[in-house]
Scaffold this motif. Structure first.
Motif, PDB file in Angstrom:
ATOM      1  N   ASN A   1       0.957  -0.767  -0.265  1.00 12.81           N
ATOM      2  CA  ASN A   1      -0.400  -0.075   0.120  1.00 12.81           C
ATOM      3  C   ASN A   1       0.602   1.602  -0.027  1.00 12.81           C
ATOM      4  OD1 ASN A   1      -3.306  -0.995   0.274  1.00 12.81           O
ATOM      5  ND2 ASN A   1      -3.028  -0.794   2.311  1.00 12.81           N
ATOM      6  N   LYS A   2       1.872   1.296   0.219  1.00 14.05           N
ATOM      7  CA  LYS A   2       2.813   2.712   0.859  1.00 14.05           C
ATOM      8  C   LYS A   2       3.725   2.592  -0.479  1.00 14.05           C
ATOM      9  CE  LYS A   2       2.100   2.745   5.895  1.00 14.05           C
ATOM     10  NZ  LYS A   2       2.035   3.746   5.871  1.00 14.05           N
ATOM     11  N   ALA A   3       4.060   1.889  -0.971  1.00 13.26           N
ATOM     12  CA  ALA A   3       4.627   1.387  -1.918  1.00 13.26           C
ATOM     13  C   ALA A   3       3.636   1.678  -2.851  1.00 13.26           C
ATOM     14  CB  ALA A   3       5.430  -0.016  -2.061  1.00 13.26           C
ATOM     15  N   GLY A   4       2.716   1.692  -3.480  1.00 14.96           N
ATOM     16  CA  GLY A   4       2.225   1.847  -4.764  1.00 14.96           C
ATOM     17  C   GLY A   4       0.974   3.493  -3.797  1.00 14.96           C
ATOM     18  N   ALA A   5       1.371   3.896  -2.815  1.00 12.62           N
ATOM     19  CA  ALA A   5       1.228   5.389  -3.202  1.00 12.62           C
ATOM     20  C   ALA A   5       2.595   6.717  -2.566  1.00 12.62           C
ATOM     21  CB  ALA A   5       0.573   5.880  -1.128  1.00 12.62           C
ATOM     22  N   ALA A   6       3.392   5.598  -2.524  1.00 19.16           N
ATOM     23  CA  ALA A   6       4.651   6.616  -3.019  1.00 19.16           C
ATOM     24  C   ALA A   6       4.940   6.852  -4.534  1.00 19.16           C
ATOM     25  CB  ALA A   6       5.502   5.663  -2.636  1.00 19.16           C
ATOM     26  N   GLY A   7       4.136   6.026  -5.316  1.00 14.88           N
ATOM     27  CA  GLY A   7       5.059   6.387  -6.596  1.00 14.88           C
ATOM     28  C   GLY A   7       5.680   4.834  -6.976  1.00 14.88           C
ATOM     29  N   ILE A   8       6.196   4.444  -6.562  1.00  9.75           N
ATOM     30  CA  ILE A   8       6.545   2.857  -6.615  1.00  9.75           C
ATOM     31  C   ILE A   8       6.484   1.709  -8.124  1.00  9.75           C
ATOM     32  CG2 ILE A   8       7.405   0.475  -6.365  1.00  9.75           C
ATOM     33  CD1 ILE A   8       9.318   3.110  -5.191  1.00  9.75           C
ATOM     34  N   ASP A   9       6.874   1.127  -8.708  1.00  9.60           N
ATOM     35  CA  ASP A   9       6.396   0.791 -10.312  1.00  9.60           C
ATOM     36  C   ASP A   9       6.222  -0.263 -10.071  1.00  9.60           C
ATOM     37  OD1 ASP A   9       6.712   3.226 -12.246  1.00  9.60           O
ATOM     38  OD2 ASP A   9       8.650   3.095 -11.392  1.00  9.60           O
ATOM     39  N   ALA A  10       7.393  -1.008  -8.893  1.00  8.99           N
ATOM     40  CA  ALA A  10       6.901  -2.757  -9.121  1.00  8.99           C
ATOM     41  C   ALA A  10       7.456  -3.406  -7.636  1.00  8.99           C
ATOM     42  CB  ALA A  10       8.151  -3.458 -10.297  1.00  8.99           C
ATOM     43  N   VAL A  11       6.982  -4.244  -7.696  1.00  6.00           N
ATOM     44  CA  VAL A  11       7.287  -5.711  -5.754  1.00  6.00           C
ATOM     45  C   VAL A  11       8.038  -6.055  -6.033  1.00  6.00           C
ATOM     46  CG1 VAL A  11       6.282  -6.107  -3.949  1.00  6.00           C
ATOM     47  CG2 VAL A  11       5.420  -3.388  -4.727  1.00  6.00           C
ATOM     48  N   LYS A  12       8.875  -6.946  -6.227  1.00  6.54           N
ATOM     49  CA  LYS A  12       8.389  -7.728  -6.003  1.00  6.54           C
ATOM     50  C   LYS A  12       9.153  -9.117  -4.811  1.00  6.54           C
ATOM     51  CE  LYS A  12      13.895  -9.244  -6.510  1.00  6.54           C
ATOM     52  NZ  LYS A  12      14.059 -10.720  -5.049  1.00  6.54           N
ATOM     53  N   LEU A  13       9.094 -10.856  -5.212  1.00 12.49           N
ATOM     54  CA  LEU A  13       8.931 -11.733  -3.798  1.00 12.49           C
ATOM     55  C   LEU A  13      10.146 -12.284  -4.401  1.00 12.49           C
ATOM     56  CD1 LEU A  13       5.407 -11.387  -3.560  1.00 12.49           C
ATOM     57  CD2 LEU A  13       6.861 -10.759  -1.544  1.00 12.49           C
ATOM     58  N   GLN A  14      10.309 -12.909  -3.302  1.00 15.37           N
ATOM     59  CA  GLN A  14      10.876 -14.449  -3.793  1.00 15.37           C
ATOM     60  C   GLN A  14      10.050 -15.848  -3.788  1.00 15.37           C
ATOM     61  OE1 GLN A  14      13.944 -14.087  -0.418  1.00 15.37           O
ATOM     62  NE2 GLN A  14      15.246 -11.919  -2.298  1.00 15.37           N
ATOM     63  N   ILE A  15      10.350 -16.563  -4.398  1.00 12.45           N
ATOM     64  CA  ILE A  15      10.108 -18.041  -4.538  1.00 12.45           C
ATOM     65  C   ILE A  15      10.488 -19.005  -3.739  1.00 12.45           C
ATOM     66  CG2 ILE A  15       8.598 -19.530  -5.961  1.00 12.45           C
ATOM     67  CD1 ILE A  15       7.813 -16.520  -6.053  1.00 12.45           C
ATOM     68  N   ILE A  16      10.141 -19.306  -2.515  1.00  9.77           N
ATOM     69  CA  ILE A  16      11.232 -20.979  -2.044  1.00  9.77           C
ATOM     70  C   ILE A  16      10.216 -21.086  -1.563  1.00  9.77           C
ATOM     71  CG2 ILE A  16      12.186 -20.495   0.684  1.00  9.77           C
ATOM     72  CD1 ILE A  16      13.406 -17.343   0.270  1.00  9.77           C
ATOM     73  N   ASP A  17      11.305 -22.590  -1.464  1.00 12.10           N
ATOM     74  CA  ASP A  17      11.448 -24.338  -0.485  1.00 12.10           C
ATOM     75  C   ASP A  17      11.935 -23.939  -0.473  1.00 12.10           C
ATOM     76  OD1 ASP A  17      10.716 -26.618  -0.383  1.00 12.10           O
ATOM     77  OD2 ASP A  17      10.005 -27.115  -3.049  1.00 12.10           O
ATOM     78  N   THR A  18      12.225 -23.846   1.048  1.00  9.43           N
ATOM     79  CA  THR A  18      13.194 -24.275   2.090  1.00  9.43           C
ATOM     80  C   THR A  18      13.985 -25.036   1.925  1.00  9.43           C
ATOM     81  OG1 THR A  18      12.076 -22.224   3.013  1.00  9.43           O
ATOM     82  CG2 THR A  18      14.292 -23.565   3.903  1.00  9.43           C
ATOM     83  N   ASP A  19      12.612 -26.326   2.789  1.00 15.02           N
ATOM     84  CA  ASP A  19      13.044 -27.966   2.661  1.00 15.02           C
ATOM     85  C   ASP A  19      13.994 -28.267   1.315  1.00 15.02           C
ATOM     86  OD1 ASP A  19      11.609 -28.233   4.997  1.00 15.02           O
ATOM     87  OD2 ASP A  19       9.894 -27.825   4.212  1.00 15.02           O
TER      88      ASP A  19
END
Length: 292
Positions: free
Chosen positions: A42-60
């Motif tokens: 929410n705060k990223a979008g309000a600030a004018g950020i273009d993208a949000v990144k995550l990490q796909i993780i299978d820890t085991d």
């Protein structure tokens, strides 16, 4: 000899030398679940950020030895100084892991805020998952820059491919680029990603951005692992077309990557300073102003 530069299209946005800097917030290592992730989005979008990144993780799958230790820096909330913390790598990565349903909700939230969804993948199966989530761009970690099967799968996905480079040589980066192109993937972004959590001044080597630009035709990004905004400002000045910055709710959270991350009250300033810099840089430098 300098190469002819090209732009890359991601969604409705164009990334390249003469385009506005594409700004991406990374919250893969620093979220603590859906509620916190939604707050940061929410705060990223309000600030004018273009993208949000995550990490796909299978820890085991990633960590075979659950007792393998990892030492990193955290910020002491009382002294304001960095101190070391050691814990099992398995525990660190497990905190980052999200279920498919959680990822679906986050991807939907990012889209609803008018931003693009990026994801770092480790396995070929991850690529199918993020594609189903309408991920705009898939990122290959620096440890996988020579992982041919993963690169081929990413290239064939139809998504833009981002390459983290870490300590990779120019030859290793060239291998990855050639392989992607051999699969008809020309939507490539190359990240200068200094090692270290946080990265120290001696390891940041910002002039590497210019070296990559002169060697490869694709846009160059800067993945920042340093505290504050200064290195991002410098990277844009040197030609970075995309900035990736890790964000957190609280820099003093005693876990890896929080100590150098931006907090929500800094998001707007981060965007404003980079946009002001773009105005100050001008276009190609040979413009005559009306005042002159």
């Amino acid at each position: 000899m300098n190469v002819k530069r090209v732009d890359v299209q991601i969604g409705s946005r164009t990334i390249g030398d003469d385009q506005p800097t594409f700004l991406c917030f990374e919250l893969g290592p620093t979220h603590d679940g859906l509620t916190n992730a939604f707050e940061l989005i929410n705060k990223a979008g309000a600030a004018g950020i273009d993208a949000v990144k995550l990490q796909i993780i299978d820890t085991d799958r990633l960590v075979s030895d659950r007792k393998q230790l990892f030492t990193y820096s955290i910020l002491n909330p009382n002294s304001g100084q960095l101190q070391k913390k050691t814990e099992p790598l398995y525990d660190i990565l497990k905190r980052r892991q999200l279920s498919e349903r959680e990822l679906e909700k986050i991807a939907e939230k990012i889209s609803s805020m008018g931003m693009e969804f990026f994801a770092t993948v480790s396995y070929e199966e991850d690529i199918e998952l993020v594609k189903s989530l309408e991920c705009a761009s898939v990122k290959i970690a620096s440890a996988d820059v020579n992982h041919a099967p993963l690169l081929r799968s990413a290239a064939r996905s139809g998504m833009s491919v981002q390459l983290d480079t870490g300590n990779s040589t120019i030859e290793e980066i060239g291998y990855a680029v050639d392989l992607l192109e051999s699969e008809n993937c020309y939507s490539i972004i190359i990240h200068h990603c200094p090692s270290g959590y946080p990265a120290y001044l001696q390891s940041i080597s910002l002039r590497t951005i210019s070296k990559i630009q002169k060697t490869f035709k694709y846009p160059v990004a800067f993945s920042d692992h340093s505290a504050g905004i200064d290195m991002n400002i410098a990277a844009v000045s040197l030609g970075a077309s995309l900035i990736e910055k890790t964000v957190t709710r609280d820099r003093t959270t005693p876990s890896v990557e929080h100590c150098f991350s931006l907090e929500p009250d800094e998001f707007e300033s981060f965007v404003v300073r980079i946009r002001e810099l773009e105005v100050a840089l001008g276009t190609n430098g040979d413009r005559v102003l009306s005042d002159e």
